[in-house]
Design a protein around this motif. Structure first.
Motif, PDB file in Angstrom:
ATOM      1  N   PHE A 197       0.821  -1.219   0.000  1.00  0.00           N
ATOM      2  CA  PHE A 197       0.000   0.000   0.000  1.00  0.00           C
ATOM      3  C   PHE A 197       0.854   1.267   0.000  1.00  0.00           C
ATOM      4  O   PHE A 197       0.617   2.210   0.783  1.00  0.00           O
ATOM      5  N   ASP A 198       1.870   1.250  -0.877  1.00  0.00           N
ATOM      6  CA  ASP A 198       2.762   2.411  -1.030  1.00  0.00           C
ATOM      7  C   ASP A 198       3.443   2.785   0.276  1.00  0.00           C
ATOM      8  O   ASP A 198       3.769   3.961   0.508  1.00  0.00           O
ATOM      9  N   GLU A 199       3.657   1.796   1.131  1.00  0.00           N
ATOM     10  CA  GLU A 199       4.355   1.964   2.407  1.00  0.00           C
ATOM     11  C   GLU A 199       3.615   2.879   3.374  1.00  0.00           C
ATOM     12  O   GLU A 199       4.188   3.358   4.357  1.00  0.00           O
ATOM     13  N   LYS A 200       2.330   3.077   3.157  1.00  0.00           N
ATOM     14  CA  LYS A 200       1.560   3.994   4.002  1.00  0.00           C
ATOM     15  C   LYS A 200       0.972   3.262   5.208  1.00  0.00           C
ATOM     16  O   LYS A 200       0.633   2.076   5.137  1.00  0.00           O
ATOM     17  N   TRP A 201       0.838   4.008   6.307  1.00  0.00           N
ATOM     18  CA  TRP A 201       0.054   3.526   7.435  1.00  0.00           C
ATOM     19  C   TRP A 201      -1.421   3.662   7.085  1.00  0.00           C
ATOM     20  O   TRP A 201      -1.879   4.736   6.695  1.00  0.00           O
ATOM     21  N   LEU A 202      -2.159   2.596   7.231  1.00  0.00           N
ATOM     22  CA  LEU A 202      -3.596   2.616   6.995  1.00  0.00           C
ATOM     23  C   LEU A 202      -4.307   2.988   8.289  1.00  0.00           C
ATOM     24  O   LEU A 202      -3.790   2.771   9.390  1.00  0.00           O
ATOM     25  N   GLY A 203      -5.510   3.535   8.174  1.00  0.00           N
ATOM     26  CA  GLY A 203      -6.190   4.118   9.320  1.00  0.00           C
ATOM     27  C   GLY A 203      -7.132   3.188  10.056  1.00  0.00           C
ATOM     28  O   GLY A 203      -7.056   1.957   9.969  1.00  0.00           O
ATOM     29  N   GLU A 204      -8.076   3.797  10.785  1.00  0.00           N
ATOM     30  CA  GLU A 204      -8.939   3.052  11.700  1.00  0.00           C
ATOM     31  C   GLU A 204      -9.782   2.009  10.983  1.00  0.00           C
ATOM     32  O   GLU A 204      -9.904   0.870  11.448  1.00  0.00           O
ATOM     33  N   LYS A 205     -10.369   2.361   9.862  1.00  0.00           N
ATOM     34  CA  LYS A 205     -11.220   1.417   9.136  1.00  0.00           C
ATOM     35  C   LYS A 205     -10.432   0.164   8.784  1.00  0.00           C
ATOM     36  O   LYS A 205     -10.883  -0.968   9.010  1.00  0.00           O
ATOM     37  N   GLU A 206      -9.237   0.358   8.241  1.00  0.00           N
ATOM     38  CA  GLU A 206      -8.438  -0.777   7.786  1.00  0.00           C
ATOM     39  C   GLU A 206      -7.899  -1.599   8.958  1.00  0.00           C
ATOM     40  O   GLU A 206      -7.873  -2.833   8.897  1.00  0.00           O
ATOM     41  N   VAL A 207      -7.464  -0.936  10.019  1.00  0.00           N
ATOM     42  CA  VAL A 207      -6.908  -1.703  11.130  1.00  0.00           C
ATOM     43  C   VAL A 207      -7.986  -2.547  11.806  1.00  0.00           C
ATOM     44  O   VAL A 207      -7.741  -3.706  12.190  1.00  0.00           O
ATOM     45  N   LEU A 208      -9.198  -2.034  11.900  1.00  0.00           N
ATOM     46  CA  LEU A 208     -10.277  -2.831  12.484  1.00  0.00           C
ATOM     47  C   LEU A 208     -10.625  -4.010  11.578  1.00  0.00           C
ATOM     48  O   LEU A 208     -10.959  -5.100  12.071  1.00  0.00           O
ATOM     49  N   GLU A 209     -10.532  -3.818  10.272  1.00  0.00           N
ATOM     50  CA  GLU A 209     -10.765  -4.923   9.354  1.00  0.00           C
ATOM     51  C   GLU A 209      -9.704  -6.006   9.512  1.00  0.00           C
ATOM     52  O   GLU A 209     -10.016  -7.211   9.503  1.00  0.00           O
ATOM     53  N   VAL A 210      -8.447  -5.599   9.666  1.00  0.00           N
ATOM     54  CA  VAL A 210      -7.365  -6.569   9.839  1.00  0.00           C
ATOM     55  C   VAL A 210      -7.552  -7.353  11.135  1.00  0.00           C
ATOM     56  O   VAL A 210      -7.398  -8.583  11.170  1.00  0.00           O
ATOM     57  N   ILE A 211      -7.912  -6.664  12.209  1.00  0.00           N
ATOM     58  CA  ILE A 211      -8.140  -7.357  13.488  1.00  0.00           C
ATOM     59  C   ILE A 211      -9.299  -8.333  13.359  1.00  0.00           C
ATOM     60  O   ILE A 211      -9.218  -9.480  13.813  1.00  0.00           O
ATOM     61  N   GLU A 212     -10.382  -7.892  12.730  1.00  0.00           N
ATOM     62  CA  GLU A 212     -11.540  -8.771  12.560  1.00  0.00           C
ATOM     63  C   GLU A 212     -11.192  -9.986  11.708  1.00  0.00           C
ATOM     64  O   GLU A 212     -11.572 -11.116  12.023  1.00  0.00           O
ATOM     65  N   GLU A 213     -10.466  -9.775  10.621  1.00  0.00           N
ATOM     66  CA  GLU A 213     -10.114 -10.878   9.727  1.00  0.00           C
ATOM     67  C   GLU A 213      -9.201 -11.886  10.411  1.00  0.00           C
ATOM     68  O   GLU A 213      -9.393 -13.103  10.275  1.00  0.00           O
ATOM     69  N   THR A 214      -8.218 -11.396  11.155  1.00  0.00           N
ATOM     70  CA  THR A 214      -7.289 -12.327  11.823  1.00  0.00           C
ATOM     71  C   THR A 214      -7.954 -13.027  12.996  1.00  0.00           C
ATOM     72  O   THR A 214      -7.604 -14.165  13.323  1.00  0.00           O
ATOM     73  N   ASN A 215      -8.918 -12.380  13.624  1.00  0.00           N
ATOM     74  CA  ASN A 215      -9.695 -13.055  14.659  1.00  0.00           C
ATOM     75  C   ASN A 215     -10.556 -14.158  14.041  1.00  0.00           C
ATOM     76  O   ASN A 215     -10.660 -15.263  14.595  1.00  0.00           O
ATOM     77  N   GLY A 216     -11.129 -13.879  12.876  1.00  0.00           N
ATOM     78  CA  GLY A 216     -11.898 -14.902  12.170  1.00  0.00           C
ATOM     79  C   GLY A 216     -11.042 -16.076  11.757  1.00  0.00           C
ATOM     80  O   GLY A 216     -11.467 -17.239  11.846  1.00  0.00           O
ATOM     81  N   ALA A 217      -9.805 -15.795  11.319  1.00  0.00           N
ATOM     82  CA  ALA A 217      -8.890 -16.875  10.947  1.00  0.00           C
ATOM     83  C   ALA A 217      -8.542 -17.731  12.159  1.00  0.00           C
ATOM     84  O   ALA A 217      -8.459 -18.962  12.067  1.00  0.00           O
ATOM     85  N   TRP A 218      -8.345 -17.079  13.314  1.00  0.00           N
ATOM     86  CA  TRP A 218      -8.063 -17.827  14.548  1.00  0.00           C
ATOM     87  C   TRP A 218      -9.246 -18.718  14.915  1.00  0.00           C
ATOM     88  O   TRP A 218      -9.055 -19.879  15.320  1.00  0.00           O
TER      89      TRP A 218
END
Length: 280
Positions: free
Chosen positions: A242-263
């Motif tokens: 992602f062009d080395e950018k820090w992604l914001g609140e929407k994206e970080v919550l999606e990542v947490i939700e997705e990795t929790n689902g994978a667990w």
């Protein structure tokens, strides 16, 4: 199978390293086979115990024990991802701010204790200190079987990493309620290794606008530290999506939700554990 004799742990931080100085007393042996794993939500729910050897040895293990039941606590599976505060998450600290020892949850070891990473038969240290509290979110997993649709790389088979940018060092094994501010997509050895930037609740008022309020020096410092940290070992520079950018609140919550689902899929047997210790 019984674990080796354990040692009760009390801690006091060393001002030079950020790694706790340890004081020990003997405690009883514990068995993961005969005890149900306890579910916990905060550091007040647990005591810390060590076993196997001294800090800095191959045998050293740091374990969490439930105060209420005296049952073992898996740092990966037994700590609730969500804290008691709405929209906040529990971070497990593995490495204190300014530490050098590469400590991590043992995803394959019985009970998932915290141990020092091993490289070529020796305990692993960073070539310089890490300047933030480093740990992971429990009940998450970066699935190595899933390919990211944009980045075209798979997960690194570990819990989701996080860096906490508060003022003081957090104790290894401690559980801290944090606000997730943003996330960086690191690609390490061809694997996706998300890095969540977060801050403890008591300091989150400094960042009312989330990742945008974090100084560029901090965001750039974290990215460059992780870009370069393996190069003294002859490894290439790490890359970032992602062009080395820090992604914001929407994206970080999606990542947490997705990795929790994978667990959850992992725990339910929908994907192969391949040697990971799940406590089942």
């Amino acid at each position: 199978m019984l674990l080796s004799a354990t040692i009760h742990l009390t801690t006091a931080f060393s001002s030079s390293s950020g790694i706790p100085a340890l004081a020990f007393s003997r405690t009883s042996r514990r068995s993961f086979a005969s005890s149900l794993l306890a579910s916990v939500s905060s550091s007040s729910d647990v005591t810390l115990e060590t076993s196997g050897g001294d800090l800095g040895t191959l045998e050293y293990r740091l374990k969490l024990i439930s105060k209420s039941s005296s049952s073992p606590v898996s740092p990966w599976h037994s700590i609730n991802l969500k804290s008691s505060t709405p929209n906040r998450f529990n971070m497990l600290t593995e490495i204190s701010k300014n530490g050098k020892r590469k400590m991590e949850v043992d995803t394959k070891g019985e009970g998932n204790p915290i141990k020092q990473d091993v490289k070529k038969g020796n305990v692993r240290e960073y070539h310089g200190p890490i300047f933030w509290n480093y740990g992971c979110f429990p009940q998450t997993w970066e699935d190595p079987n899933e390919t990211h649709p944009t980045l075209k790389v798979n997960g690194d088979n570990d819990p989701l990493d996080c860096l906490e940018i508060g003022e003081t060092a957090l104790e290894p094994g401690s559980i801290t309620s944090v606000k997730a501010l943003g996330v960086l997509a690191m690609i390490d050895d061809g694997e996706l290794d998300w890095k969540v930037l977060c801050v403890r609740e008591s300091e989150e008022s400094k960042y009312p606008n989330g990742i945008d309020d974090v100084p560029d020096a901090v965001k750039d410092g974290i990215r460059e530290w992780f870009r370069w940290y393996k190069t003294p070992d002859g490894k290439p520079l790490n890359e970032f999506g992602f062009d080395e950018k820090w992604l914001g609140e929407k994206e970080v919550l999606e990542v947490i939700e997705e990795t929790n689902g994978a667990w959850k899929n992992l725990k339910e047997g929908k994907v192969a554990a391949d040697g990971l210790w799940l406590g089942d």
